[in-house]
Design a protein around this motif. Structure first.
Motif, PDB file in Angstrom:
ATOM      1  N   GLY A   1      -3.146   4.340   1.460  1.00 12.91           N
ATOM      2  CA  GLY A   1      -3.978   3.684   2.474  1.00 12.91           C
ATOM      3  C   GLY A   1      -5.399   4.211   2.564  1.00 12.91           C
TER       4      GLY A   1
ATOM      5  N   MET B   1       0.822  -1.210   0.000  1.00 12.33           N
ATOM      6  CA  MET B   1       0.000   0.000   0.000  1.00 12.33           C
ATOM      7  C   MET B   1       0.849   1.250   0.000  1.00 12.33           C
ATOM      8  SD  MET B   1      -3.126  -0.685   2.546  1.00 12.33           S
ATOM      9  CE  MET B   1      -4.246  -2.021   2.188  1.00 12.33           C
ATOM     10  N   ALA B   2       0.277   2.325  -0.540  1.00  9.68           N
ATOM     11  CA  ALA B   2       0.944   3.625  -0.456  1.00  9.68           C
ATOM     12  C   ALA B   2       0.086   4.555   0.400  1.00  9.68           C
ATOM     13  CB  ALA B   2       1.189   4.177  -1.848  1.00  9.68           C
TER      14      ALA B   2
ATOM     15  N   GLY C   1      -7.382   5.037  -0.438  1.00 11.11           N
ATOM     16  CA  GLY C   1      -8.146   4.923  -1.675  1.00 11.11           C
ATOM     17  C   GLY C   1      -7.781   5.902  -2.765  1.00 11.11           C
TER      18      GLY C   1
HETATM   19  S1  FES Z   1      -3.039   2.270  -0.998  1.00 13.60           S
HETATM   20 FE1  FES Z   1      -3.633   3.945  -2.251  1.00 13.60          FE
HETATM   21  S2  FES Z   1      -5.520   3.266  -3.062  1.00 13.60           S
HETATM   22 FE2  FES Z   1      -5.023   1.716  -1.623  1.00 13.60          FE
END
Ligand code: FES
Ligand SMILES: Cc1cc2nc3c(=O)[nH]c(=O)nc-3n(C[C@H](O)[C@H](O)[C@H](O)COP(=O)(O)OP(=O)(O)OC[C@H]3O[C@@H](n4cnc5c(N)ncnc54)[C@H](O)[C@@H]3O)c2cc1C
Length: 255
Positions: free
Chosen positions: A215, A212-213, A217
Motif C-alpha cells: 500500500g 494491494m499488498a 509503493g
Molecule cells: S501495493 Fe505495494 S506497491 Fe502498491
C-alpha cells in the motif's frame, strides 16, 4: 504525509445487505485527506497480516467515513466491529482527484463500490456537477449525493431506481455537457467511460482498483500500465503511490 494510528469506530451500520458504512475517529488523517484518497485498514485478527485498502467516502473535521462491501475475511472482520472498537489504520494514501477550475462543469460517474469514493469529491466541486450512478440492483448512497444539491441519475441492471442498463448507456442517453469527467468503478466501466470522454474531447480522471499488498509503493503488487503523452512506450505505475487516480487517456486499457 501519511499517519499510522488507531481509530475509534463510530456509527457502524449496514446500509444494505453486505454493504457497511463506518465512521473512524482519526483526526490526523481527516485533517490532511483529500477526495479520492484511501486508507489501509488492518483486520483485527492479526493472522491477517495485510491491510485492506478502502477509499475515503467522506472527510469530516476529526473523522473519516468509509463504505465497504463484505467480500472476504478482512471485510467480514470489519463488519463484526462495533462502535467504540478500535481499528489500526494507515493513511491518507494515494494522490486523490484534482478539482476542476472555477466555472468548469463536471460529470461524476460511479459504479457499485466505486460510488462511495466520489461522494467527498462531489461535495467539494465548487461549480456545477451532474452525477451518474450505476448499480447491479437496488441503489445506495444516491440520497447522499442529492443531499448536497447535486442532480443525480440512477441506472441499474434490473431497472430498480430508474434507468435499466449500464451507467454509460445512461450517460450516452442524456449526453451531459462537461469540461471534466470523474469516474470510479469496475475496470470495464472505467474503460468505457474513458473511451466515451475521449470521443467527446473531455479530460477524464479515473480512480483504479488493483489488489494491494504494502500500500505504500514498495512491492509493485498494484502496477497498472500507463502511457504518458508524447512517450513511445508504456510504463508500470503503482495504484497505491502514483494513483489511484489516473488520466483516462493515459491508461493502457487493453494491455
Ligand atoms: S501495493 Fe505495494 S506497491 Fe502498491
Ligand atoms: C485503492 C482501493 C480502494 C478501495 N476502496 C474500496 C471501498 O471504498 N470499498 C470497498 O468495499 N472496497 C474497496 N476496495 C476493495 C477492497 O480493498 C477489497 O474488497 C478488500 O481488500 C477485500 O478484502 P477481504 O479480506 O475481505 O477479501 P479477500 O479475502 O482478500 O478477497 C475476497 C475476494 O475479493 C477480491 N478482491 C480483494 N481485493 C480486491 C481488490 N483490490 N480489487 C478487486 N477485487 C479484490 C479477491 O480477488 C477475492 O475474490 C478498494 C481497493 C483499492 C485498491
Amino acid at each position: 504525509m501519511n499517519t499510522y494510528c488507531k481509530a475509534a469506530i463510530r456509527n457502524q451500520k449496514e446500509l444494505m445487505t453486505g454493504i457497511w458504512k463506518m465512521e473512524l475517529e482519526a483526526p490526523e488523517i481527516a485533517h490532511s485527506a483529500r477526495p479520492g484518497q484511501f486508507i489501509q485498514m488492518y483486520p483485527p485478527d492479526e493472522r491477517n497480516l495485510l491491510a485492506r485498502p478502502i477509499s475515503l467516502a467522506a472527510i469530516h473535521g476529526e473523522s473519516v467515513e468509509v463504505v465497504y462491501r463484505v467480500v472476504g475475511k478482512g471485510t467480514e472482520q470489519f463488519s463484526r466491529l462495533r462502535d467504540n472498537d478500535m481499528v489500526q489504520l494507515m493513511g491518507p494514501l494515494g494522490n486523490g482527484f484534482t478539482l476542476p477550475e472555477a466555472g468548469e462543469r463536471s460529470v461524476i460517474i460511479g459504479g457499485g463500490l466505486g460510488i462511495p469514493p466520489l461522494l467527498e469529491l462531489s461535495k467539494r466541486i465548487p461549480g456545477e456537477a451532474e452525477v451518474f450512478l450505476g448499480y447491479a440492483d437496488a441503489p445506495f448512497m444516491d440520497g447522499d449525493f442529492r443531499g448536497h444539491g447535486r442532480k443525480v441519475h440512477v441506472a441499474s441492471q434490473t431497472g430498480n431506481g430508474g434507468f435499466r442498463g449500464t451507467v454509460l448507456e445512461l450517460v450516452e442517453a442524456i449526453a451531459p455537457f462537461a469540461d471534466r469527467v470523474y469516474a470510479c468503478g469496475p475496470r470495464q466501466m472505467l474503460q468505457a467511460v474513458a473511451e466515451w470522454a475521449e470521443r467527446q474531447g473531455i479530460p477524464a480522471q479515473v480512480s483504479m482498483e488493483e489488489r494491494m499488498a504494502c500500500g505504500i509503493g514498495a512491492c509493485l503488487g498494484c502496477a497498472v500500465k500507463i502511457q504518458k503523452p508524447g512517450e513511445k512506450d508504456w510504463q508500470y505505475l503503482r495504484v497505491c503511490r502514483d494513483g489511484p487516480v489516473f488520466s483516462g487517456r493515459e491508461v493502457v486499457w487493453n494491455g
